[in-house]
Every structure is written in structure tokens, then in C-alpha cells.
Design an enzyme around this catalytic site. Structure first.
Site, mmCIF file in Angstrom:
data_model
loop_
_atom_site.group_PDB
_atom_site.id
_atom_site.type_symbol
_atom_site.label_atom_id
_atom_site.label_comp_id
_atom_site.label_asym_id
_atom_site.label_seq_id
_atom_site.Cartn_x
_atom_site.Cartn_y
_atom_site.Cartn_z
ATOM 1 N N ALA A 145 2.904 -7.134 -7.970
ATOM 2 C CA ALA A 145 3.933 -8.160 -7.752
ATOM 3 C C ALA A 145 3.291 -9.424 -7.200
ATOM 4 O O ALA A 145 3.637 -10.539 -7.601
ATOM 5 C CB ALA A 145 5.005 -7.631 -6.802
ATOM 6 N N GLY A 159 0.803 -1.231 0.000
ATOM 7 C CA GLY A 159 0.000 0.000 0.000
ATOM 8 C C GLY A 159 0.829 1.271 0.000
ATOM 9 O O GLY A 159 0.428 2.283 0.584
ATOM 10 N N ALA A 160 1.987 1.246 -0.650
ATOM 11 C CA ALA A 160 2.837 2.446 -0.652
ATOM 12 C C ALA A 160 3.210 2.877 -2.061
ATOM 13 O O ALA A 160 4.080 3.711 -2.251
ATOM 14 C CB ALA A 160 4.091 2.202 0.177
ATOM 15 N N GLY A 161 2.598 2.272 -3.078
ATOM 16 C CA GLY A 161 2.911 2.666 -4.450
ATOM 17 C C GLY A 161 4.119 1.945 -5.014
ATOM 18 O O GLY A 161 4.644 2.339 -6.059
ATOM 19 N N LEU A 162 4.577 0.891 -4.342
ATOM 20 C CA LEU A 162 5.769 0.170 -4.809
ATOM 21 C C LEU A 162 5.399 -1.100 -5.578
ATOM 22 O O LEU A 162 6.256 -1.939 -5.858
ATOM 23 C CB LEU A 162 6.673 -0.161 -3.615
ATOM 24 C CG LEU A 162 7.172 1.064 -2.844
ATOM 25 C CD1 LEU A 162 7.952 0.655 -1.600
ATOM 26 C CD2 LEU A 162 8.054 1.944 -3.736
ATOM 27 N N GLY A 163 4.127 -1.250 -5.881
ATOM 28 C CA GLY A 163 3.707 -2.353 -6.761
ATOM 29 C C GLY A 163 3.419 -3.655 -6.047
ATOM 30 O O GLY A 163 3.471 -4.719 -6.669
ATOM 31 N N SER A 164 3.083 -3.597 -4.743
ATOM 32 C CA SER A 164 2.896 -4.867 -4.028
ATOM 33 C C SER A 164 1.748 -5.695 -4.612
ATOM 34 O O SER A 164 1.867 -6.915 -4.742
ATOM 35 C CB SER A 164 2.709 -4.636 -2.526
ATOM 36 O OG SER A 164 1.556 -3.879 -2.294
ATOM 37 N N SER A 165 0.642 -5.056 -5.011
ATOM 38 C CA SER A 165 -0.481 -5.867 -5.519
ATOM 39 C C SER A 165 -0.147 -6.454 -6.886
ATOM 40 O O SER A 165 -0.461 -7.613 -7.168
ATOM 41 C CB SER A 165 -1.775 -5.060 -5.562
ATOM 42 O OG SER A 165 -1.691 -4.068 -6.551
ATOM 43 N N ASP A 222 1.751 -1.235 -14.058
ATOM 44 C CA ASP A 222 2.433 -1.859 -12.914
ATOM 45 C C ASP A 222 2.769 -3.323 -13.187
ATOM 46 O O ASP A 222 3.919 -3.746 -13.073
ATOM 47 C CB ASP A 222 1.547 -1.778 -11.651
ATOM 48 C CG ASP A 222 1.418 -0.367 -11.119
ATOM 49 O OD1 ASP A 222 1.903 0.572 -11.773
ATOM 50 O OD2 ASP A 222 0.817 -0.201 -10.032
HETATM 51 C C1 MEV Z 1 -0.293 3.208 -9.796
HETATM 52 O O1 MEV Z 1 0.955 2.572 -9.563
HETATM 53 C C2 MEV Z 1 -0.264 3.957 -11.086
HETATM 54 C C3 MEV Z 1 -1.543 4.728 -11.433
HETATM 55 O O2 MEV Z 1 -1.240 5.456 -12.623
HETATM 56 C C4 MEV Z 1 -2.730 3.824 -11.644
HETATM 57 C C5 MEV Z 1 -2.645 2.999 -12.921
HETATM 58 O O3 MEV Z 1 -1.782 3.228 -13.763
HETATM 59 O O4 MEV Z 1 -3.508 2.086 -13.051
HETATM 60 C C6 MEV Z 1 -1.891 5.748 -10.347
#
Ligand code: MEV
Length: 324
Positions: A115, A107-113, A156
Site C-alpha cells: 500500500a 508488518g502484520a500481513g495486511l499489505g502495508s508495504s 499484494d
Molecule cells: C504476502 O502477503 C504473500 C506471500 O505469498 C508472498 C508473496 O506473494 O510475494 C507470502
């Protein structure tokens, strides 16, 4: 760490960072993403009875196993992901357990879901002795990503499955991606401002804001797209000072799009004060992580400055040899 059974099949996938273009990529603009040298490993093995599937995790902040079947347990979204896996690979998956070991902050934008999605698909395919089919991995990982994020752009899971640095466009005829051959390796310091409110929520809140001022937001997304195109050339030529400058401008756009936070702004400020070439948030924003591009060894000092300011941090190097 949860110990997998000895007869397990393994799937691994790295985390990711978006260097340019998050959010605008949802609206058809190019983004540049890289995989990183930490990720998620999934061990797939047989359950004692056909009452699953079951997922046991370490590193995702969950104390208890996730189960579907007669006695469902755990976060609904992970139960839905397991159910989707049964739909994709058949009822044999009900007899499997997935032991997940994550080295990526969730949940920090590092691609955990993403990955987790790619690692689960790779693991289940190996367990079922299916071919190593990169296209099937991409397509099925997207199905799991949809469980987590609704309507993701696909950047992602694509960079996570392919590895290295990619330029990605969600085209009208489907996704297009090209490898970005880096002129020089990227030394990055990553600061984590804390958990974000979720990609799905950030994307839909932005869509709502954009719907109120269509022409203005279209202009902003196009500006971010222009940055990503220019940054690609700078990355390929190894002009890191130019890449850093463009990152700073991208952060200004992300602020205008309403996805930055005071903590992210503080981290960007600390990075630039410490001599980083550029700094911006990465991923959905609203919290989560940011990255700073540094001149070689300076990344360590920038990461220490993040920690001194009270945030968690790590460094990573992205090169043409980084793989998914
Ligand atoms: C999330 O890592 C990237 C976003 O651009 C969402 C997406 O691309 O689906 C915020």
C-alpha cells in the site's frame, strides 16, 4: 497525524487480505486476494531545499523522519525505497517530501508495504502531473515492493492497485489476474496476533524447508492451488459456508507449511468457537494477522472475542463495490 503542506498532491492505496493461496502463489499457484477499507495516504509536496527526498510518517511506528541525501536517517529499507523512487522518476524527487499517514498495522500481513508502494507512486505521479496510467503504477509499485520483499509474487500490490477481489496467478509469461465477482459480500473479522518476522524472511525460510523435501512441498502447494480454484467458484456463487470450509483447510496447509503460530491457531480456534464459517492466517504468517469469515453481523462478536482473548481486531466488509 503529520500535517501535509497545503500544496500537496495525494496518493492513496488500501490494505489487503489474502483469502486463499499465500505462499503457494510464489510457486505459481493461484491466490485470491481482496482490498480492504483502510489504507495509507501519502501527501507529496516540495521540500525547502534539494536535500531529500524526506519521508515523515504517522501510523508506521517511526518516531523520526526518513531522509536520504547528505544526512541519511531512518530505516535502511525506507531509504532504499526513496532512492528507488528517485531512480524511477528523476532527480526532481530529491526536492520532495512524502508525508505518510497509515491506518494499516505495519508488518502484520495486511499489505502495508504494498500500500505504501502504490500510494507513493500515485502521489509522486500526481505531483509531477503525469498521466493516470494504471500499468505504470503497477510496474513502478512492483519496483518498490522488490525493495521491501526481494522477489514478491506481485499479488499484494496488484490487488491493492486494482481494488476489490482478484484471482491472481504468477504465470510463466507474467502475472495474470481476473476480477472475482462476489455472489455475496464478505463479512470478515480480522485478528492481529502481533508483528511477524517479515515477508522476505518467511518466504526464504519456507523455500529452504521446501528444498529439503521437494516432492512433498510441491504436493502441498498444488493442494493450496486446488483450494483457491474451488474457493473462487464458491465465492462467485455466494456459497459462503463452502468458502469457510475451504479456508479451514487452507489453514491446515499453512500449518503444514510451517508458517502458522500458536497465537494464530488460538485466534482461529476462538473464531470457529464463536460460529465463524472459517478462519485462517492471512499473508506471510509467522505472526501477523488472521481472518475469519462470518455470517453477516456475527463479525462484530467474533472481533470482540479476539479482543477478549487479548488481541487487537477489526471488522471489514468486502463487496464488489470495494475499490483500490
Ligand atoms: C504476502 O502477503 C504473500 C506471500 O505469498 C508472498 C508473496 O506473494 O510475494 C507470502
Amino acid at each position: 497525524m503529520v500535517e501535509p503542506l497545503a500544496d500537496a498532491a495525494f496518493g492513496y492505496a488500501p490494505g489487503k487480505l489474502l483469502l486463499f493461496g499465500e505462499h503457494a502463489v510464489v510457486y505459481g499457484q493461484p491466490a485470491i486476494a481482496v482490498s480492504i477499507d483502510r489504507g495509507i495516504r501519502v501527501a507529496v509536496s516540495a521540500l525547502d531545499g534539494p536535500s531529500g527526498p524526506v519521508m515523515r510518517t504517522s501510523g508506521l511506528g517511526l518516531a523520526a523522519p526518513v531522509c536520504v541525501g547528505p544526512e541519511p536517517a531512518g530505516p535502511a529499507v525506507l531509504q532504499r525505497a526513496l532512492t528507488r523512487l528517485v531512480e524511477l522518476y528523476g532527480t526532481d524527487v530529491r526536492e520532495l517530501q512524502f508525508v505518510v499517514d497509515s491506518a494499516i498495522v505495519a508488518g502484520a500481513g495486511l499489505g502495508s508495504s504494498a500500500a505504501l508502494s502504490v500510494a507513493m507512486i500515485r502521489g509522486v505521479r500526481r505531483f509531477l502531473t503525469l498521466s493516470r496510467d494504471d500499468e505504470a503504477v503497477l510496474a513502478h509499485a512492483l519496483e518498490l515492493e522488490r525493495v521491501f520483499h526481494g522477489n514478491p509474487s506481485g499479488v499484494d500490490h496488484t490487488v491493492i492497485a486494482r481494488g476489490g477481489a482478484l484471482s491472481y496467478l504468477r504465470g510463466e509469461k507474467g502475472p495474470q489476474f481476473q476480477r472475482v465477482v462476489l455472489g455475496r459480500p464478505l463479512h470478515l473479522a480480522v485478528g492481529v496476533a502481533g508483528p511477524h518476522a517479515g515477508t522476505k524472511r518467511a518466504v526464504s525460510a519456507l523455500r529452504e524447508r521446501a528444498s529439503r523435501h521437494g516432492a512433498v512441498y510441491e504436493h502441498l502447494f498444488a493442494g493450496v492451488g486446488m483450494l483457491a480454484r474451488e474457493a473462487r467458484t464458491a465465492l462467485e456463487n455466494g456459497h459462503l459456508a463452502a468458502v469457510g470450509e475451504l479456508m479451514n483447510v487452507n489453514q491446515g496447509y499453512l500449518n503444514a507449511l510451517g508458517v502458522s503460530t500458536p497465537a494464530i491457531e488460538t485466534l482461529c480456534h476462538v473464531a470457529r468457537e464463536r460460529g465463524a464459517l472459517g478462519a485462517k492466517l492471512t499473508g506471510a504468517g509467522g505472526g501477523g494477522a488472521m481472518l475469519a469469515l462470518c455470517d453477516g453481523d456475527a463479525a462484530g462478536a467474533v472481533a470482540s472475542a479476539f479482543e477478549d482473548a487479548g488481541f487487537s481486531a477489526f471488522t471489514t466488509v468486502v463487496s464488489n463495490e470495494s475499490v483500490g
